[in-house]
Write an enzyme that holds these catalytic residues in place. Structure first.
Site, PDB file in Angstrom:
ATOM      1  N   CYS A 193      94.738  37.895 -40.912  1.00  0.00           N
ATOM      2  CA  CYS A 193      95.490  37.947 -39.659  1.00  0.00           C
ATOM      3  C   CYS A 193      96.758  37.139 -39.904  1.00  0.00           C
ATOM      4  O   CYS A 193      97.005  36.707 -41.023  1.00  0.00           O
ATOM      5  CB  CYS A 193      94.678  37.476 -38.451  1.00  0.00           C
ATOM      6  SG  CYS A 193      94.323  35.716 -38.338  1.00  0.00           S
ATOM      7  N   GLY A 194      97.564  36.938 -38.893  1.00  0.00           N
ATOM      8  CA  GLY A 194      98.852  36.284 -39.095  1.00  0.00           C
ATOM      9  C   GLY A 194      98.743  34.940 -39.793  1.00  0.00           C
ATOM     10  O   GLY A 194      99.343  34.708 -40.840  1.00  0.00           O
ATOM     11  N   HIS A 198      82.560  25.759 -54.393  1.00  0.00           N
ATOM     12  CA  HIS A 198      81.871  24.695 -53.656  1.00  0.00           C
ATOM     13  C   HIS A 198      81.214  25.161 -52.366  1.00  0.00           C
ATOM     14  O   HIS A 198      80.258  24.528 -51.914  1.00  0.00           O
ATOM     15  CB  HIS A 198      82.846  23.571 -53.309  1.00  0.00           C
ATOM     16  CG  HIS A 198      83.283  22.793 -54.502  1.00  0.00           C
ATOM     17  ND1 HIS A 198      84.077  21.668 -54.402  1.00  0.00           N
ATOM     18  CD2 HIS A 198      83.050  22.964 -55.835  1.00  0.00           C
ATOM     19  CE1 HIS A 198      84.306  21.189 -55.607  1.00  0.00           C
ATOM     20  NE2 HIS A 198      83.703  21.960 -56.499  1.00  0.00           N
ATOM     21  N   GLY A 209      92.573  32.760 -36.788  1.00  0.00           N
ATOM     22  CA  GLY A 209      91.808  33.447 -35.751  1.00  0.00           C
ATOM     23  C   GLY A 209      90.680  34.291 -36.304  1.00  0.00           C
ATOM     24  O   GLY A 209      89.543  34.236 -35.821  1.00  0.00           O
ATOM     25  N   ARG A 228      74.630  20.307 -56.148  1.00  0.00           N
ATOM     26  CA  ARG A 228      74.830  19.504 -54.942  1.00  0.00           C
ATOM     27  C   ARG A 228      75.498  20.307 -53.833  1.00  0.00           C
ATOM     28  O   ARG A 228      75.317  20.019 -52.658  1.00  0.00           O
ATOM     29  CB  ARG A 228      75.638  18.252 -55.262  1.00  0.00           C
ATOM     30  CG  ARG A 228      77.099  18.499 -55.594  1.00  0.00           C
ATOM     31  CD  ARG A 228      77.797  17.205 -56.041  1.00  0.00           C
ATOM     32  NE  ARG A 228      79.231  17.346 -56.147  1.00  0.00           N
ATOM     33  CZ  ARG A 228      79.885  17.908 -57.163  1.00  0.00           C
ATOM     34  NH1 ARG A 228      79.203  18.428 -58.180  1.00  0.00           N
ATOM     35  NH2 ARG A 228      81.193  17.975 -57.181  1.00  0.00           N
ATOM     36  N   ARG A 266     101.096  36.368 -42.633  1.00  0.00           N
ATOM     37  CA  ARG A 266     102.504  36.066 -42.372  1.00  0.00           C
ATOM     38  C   ARG A 266     103.062  34.956 -43.248  1.00  0.00           C
ATOM     39  O   ARG A 266     104.242  34.630 -43.147  1.00  0.00           O
ATOM     40  CB  ARG A 266     102.692  35.690 -40.905  1.00  0.00           C
ATOM     41  CG  ARG A 266     102.517  36.860 -39.967  1.00  0.00           C
ATOM     42  CD  ARG A 266     102.826  36.467 -38.539  1.00  0.00           C
ATOM     43  NE  ARG A 266     102.826  37.641 -37.675  1.00  0.00           N
ATOM     44  CZ  ARG A 266     102.468  37.642 -36.407  1.00  0.00           C
ATOM     45  NH1 ARG A 266     102.059  36.521 -35.835  1.00  0.00           N
ATOM     46  NH2 ARG A 266     102.504  38.752 -35.693  1.00  0.00           N
TER      47      ARG A 266
END
Length: 148
Positions: free
Chosen positions: A69-70, A102, A74, A136, A113
């Protein structure tokens, strides 16, 4: 990385152009993909496509995922609402390496963007070629899901 199946793709309108580049990249690599949308630059809502991708991963239809997304934020927030999804936002290759090594990320998220196609290529190369280190880190990844 766990053996790649069909790679799931999702974006909103702000990530559409970069997602089209991702398809070219995957075609060059001979990797199959399923596009959960969006399919144009017409304004839309990233959760619609993020949830669709997450469900595709959860039901074993695709693995891993790439979402855009931009800002990347989001769609990452949306994806990470799903208990089995670990979506990692990467804007440089080193971050893509670490979210795999990790955190065992199963979705790569990129900010459409804010990165170039060349940077996106480097990020995807790193994400798709890096194995989860385990050890770990496994203990930490096991603590991510919320107990209901």
């Amino acid at each position: 990385m766990k053996e790649t199946k069909t790679i799931g793709l999702a974006s909103d309108h702000a990530g559409f152009a970069l997602k089209q580049f991702v398809k070219e990249y995957l075609d060059e690599k001979g990797l199959e993909y399923k596009d959960y949308g969006t399919h144009s630059e017409e304004s839309c809502d990233y959760p619609d496509f993020g949830h669709a991708l997450a469900r595709g991963i959860e039901n074993g239809e695709v693995f891993p995922g790439i979402a855009i997304c931009g800002s990347g934020e989001g769609i990452a927030m949306t994806l990470n609402k799903h208990q089995s999804i670990r979506a990692g936002l990467a804007w440089i290759p080193e971050i893509a390496h670490l979210v795999r090594q990790h955190n065992d990320a199963n979705v790569l998220v990129m900010p459409g963007r804010f990165i170039s196609k060349e940077t996106a290529r480097q990020i995807m190369d790193e994400f798709l070629s890096t194995e989860f280190e385990g050890g770990r880190h496994q203990r930490r990844v096991d603590k991510i899901p919320v107990d209901n």
